[in-house]
Write an enzyme that holds these catalytic residues in place. Structure first.
Site, PDB file in Angstrom:
ATOM      1  N   PRO A  19       0.846  -1.197   0.000  1.00  0.00           N
ATOM      2  CA  PRO A  19       0.000   0.000   0.000  1.00  0.00           C
ATOM      3  C   PRO A  19       0.883   1.250   0.000  1.00  0.00           C
ATOM      4  O   PRO A  19       1.908   1.289   0.682  1.00  0.00           O
ATOM      5  CB  PRO A  19      -0.790  -0.131   1.305  1.00  0.00           C
ATOM      6  N   ASP A  49      -2.934   4.685  -2.681  1.00  0.00           N
ATOM      7  CA  ASP A  49      -4.112   5.061  -1.905  1.00  0.00           C
ATOM      8  C   ASP A  49      -4.396   6.562  -2.010  1.00  0.00           C
ATOM      9  O   ASP A  49      -4.391   7.280  -1.017  1.00  0.00           O
ATOM     10  CB  ASP A  49      -3.902   4.639  -0.451  1.00  0.00           C
ATOM     11  N   ASN A  77      -8.994   7.992  -0.683  1.00  0.00           N
ATOM     12  CA  ASN A  77      -8.115   7.352   0.291  1.00  0.00           C
ATOM     13  C   ASN A  77      -8.901   6.411   1.202  1.00  0.00           C
ATOM     14  O   ASN A  77      -9.919   6.781   1.772  1.00  0.00           O
ATOM     15  CB  ASN A  77      -7.415   8.427   1.136  1.00  0.00           C
ATOM     16  N   ARG A  84      -4.814  -2.628   1.575  1.00  0.00           N
ATOM     17  CA  ARG A  84      -4.388  -4.035   1.590  1.00  0.00           C
ATOM     18  C   ARG A  84      -5.542  -4.963   1.225  1.00  0.00           C
ATOM     19  O   ARG A  84      -5.335  -5.977   0.543  1.00  0.00           O
ATOM     20  CB  ARG A  84      -3.831  -4.400   2.973  1.00  0.00           C
ATOM     21  N   SER A 101       5.461   0.687   2.146  1.00  0.00           N
ATOM     22  CA  SER A 101       6.232   1.408   1.141  1.00  0.00           C
ATOM     23  C   SER A 101       7.375   2.247   1.706  1.00  0.00           C
ATOM     24  O   SER A 101       8.191   2.764   0.946  1.00  0.00           O
ATOM     25  CB  SER A 101       5.302   2.306   0.317  1.00  0.00           C
ATOM     26  N   ASP A 102       7.451   2.383   3.028  1.00  0.00           N
ATOM     27  CA  ASP A 102       8.587   3.085   3.632  1.00  0.00           C
ATOM     28  C   ASP A 102       9.557   2.112   4.306  1.00  0.00           C
ATOM     29  O   ASP A 102      10.484   2.537   4.991  1.00  0.00           O
ATOM     30  CB  ASP A 102       8.123   4.143   4.628  1.00  0.00           C
ATOM     31  N   ASP A 173      -4.387  -2.233  12.916  1.00  0.00           N
ATOM     32  CA  ASP A 173      -5.066  -3.121  11.968  1.00  0.00           C
ATOM     33  C   ASP A 173      -4.259  -4.385  11.716  1.00  0.00           C
ATOM     34  O   ASP A 173      -4.821  -5.461  11.503  1.00  0.00           O
ATOM     35  CB  ASP A 173      -5.351  -2.404  10.647  1.00  0.00           C
TER      36      ASP A 173
END
Length: 240
Positions: A19, A49, A77, A84, A101-102, A173
């Protein structure tokens, strides 16, 4: 020459879901670490997103160079959980892996997990926590909260309708996803530490939105632990 592990199967073995939301400064590091995997037989599903920075442009650049990459662009968003879930709805692989992504991964990360998949529902590797301040990190033993240090059998996820909670937009989550999955008594294999890691990077501006002070404190702790580990390794060498 690098040794490349390919799972011998007619079905696509692995789908990797990433994501993305406004992580332009970190995307090259993340995507390159995935494309450089020694395990090559996968699809990379990147869910943008509704980013407002240059993330989508960066993703399109990679899409032009590698046909394993699939980009799903969202106009509204949905948060990391929602992104996901959309990725899960579009996977073709027998197993699913998640990368933020980071963050980034060692080049043999998915090779190690996939060669131990067999008929397991979940295969658990190893994760470290660090920051973008330095390369210092703390090793974390098998976690109950992380989704990233694992691969998940698609049939197990879909047959039990396991989903991310889209209302939890500021963390938690992933912990809930693990908790729900464990209710269905999955067959789990926990791998020993072979020095192959998922690198979880804390930063300001992320979903967890760590403060600079907290990041600096964490980096000092990680640096101290790294120095102690190096000292122990050197002492062991001297004893030999």
């Amino acid at each position: 020459m690098k040794k490349i592990f390919l799972k011998n199967t007619f079905a696509l073995p692995l789908s990797i879901i990433v994501p993305v939301y406004n992580t332009g400064p970190y995307l090259d590091r993340c995507i390159k670490s995935i494309l450089n995997q020694t395990f090559k037989d996968y699809e990379l599903i990147i869910v943008d997103d509704a980013s407002t920075d240059n993330s989508l442009e960066i993703l399109k650049k990679y899409k032009e160079t590698d046909d394993r990459i699939k980009i799903i662009h969202l106009e509204i968003n949905k948060g990391p959980g929602g992104a996901r879930n959309i990725g899960i709805d579009n996977v073709e692989g027998e197993y699913i892996g998640f990368v933020d992504s980071d963050d980034y991964i060692d080049e043999r990360f998915f090779e190690l997990l996939m060669k131990n998949s067999y008929d397991n529902d979940i295969v658990v590797g190893h994760i470290t926590k660090g920051t973008n301040i330095s390369e210092n990190y703390i090793k974390i033993k098998h976690t109950r909260w992380a989704i990233y240090d694992k691969i998940w059998k698609k049939s197990f996820i879909k047959n039990n309708n396991i989903r991310f909670n889209e209302f939890k937009r500021h963390g938690g989550d992933d912990t809930e996803f693990n908790r729900v999955a464990n209710k269905f008594r999955p067959k789990i294999l926990k791998l020993p530490d072979e020095g192959i890691y998922y690198y979880y990077k804390r930063r300001t501006g992320s979903v967890m939105n760590y403060s600079n002070k907290r990041l600096r404190n964490f980096d000092r702790i990680a640096k101290k632990e790294n120095l102690m580990n190096e000292k122990n390794i050197n002492n062991t060498k001297e004893l030999r």
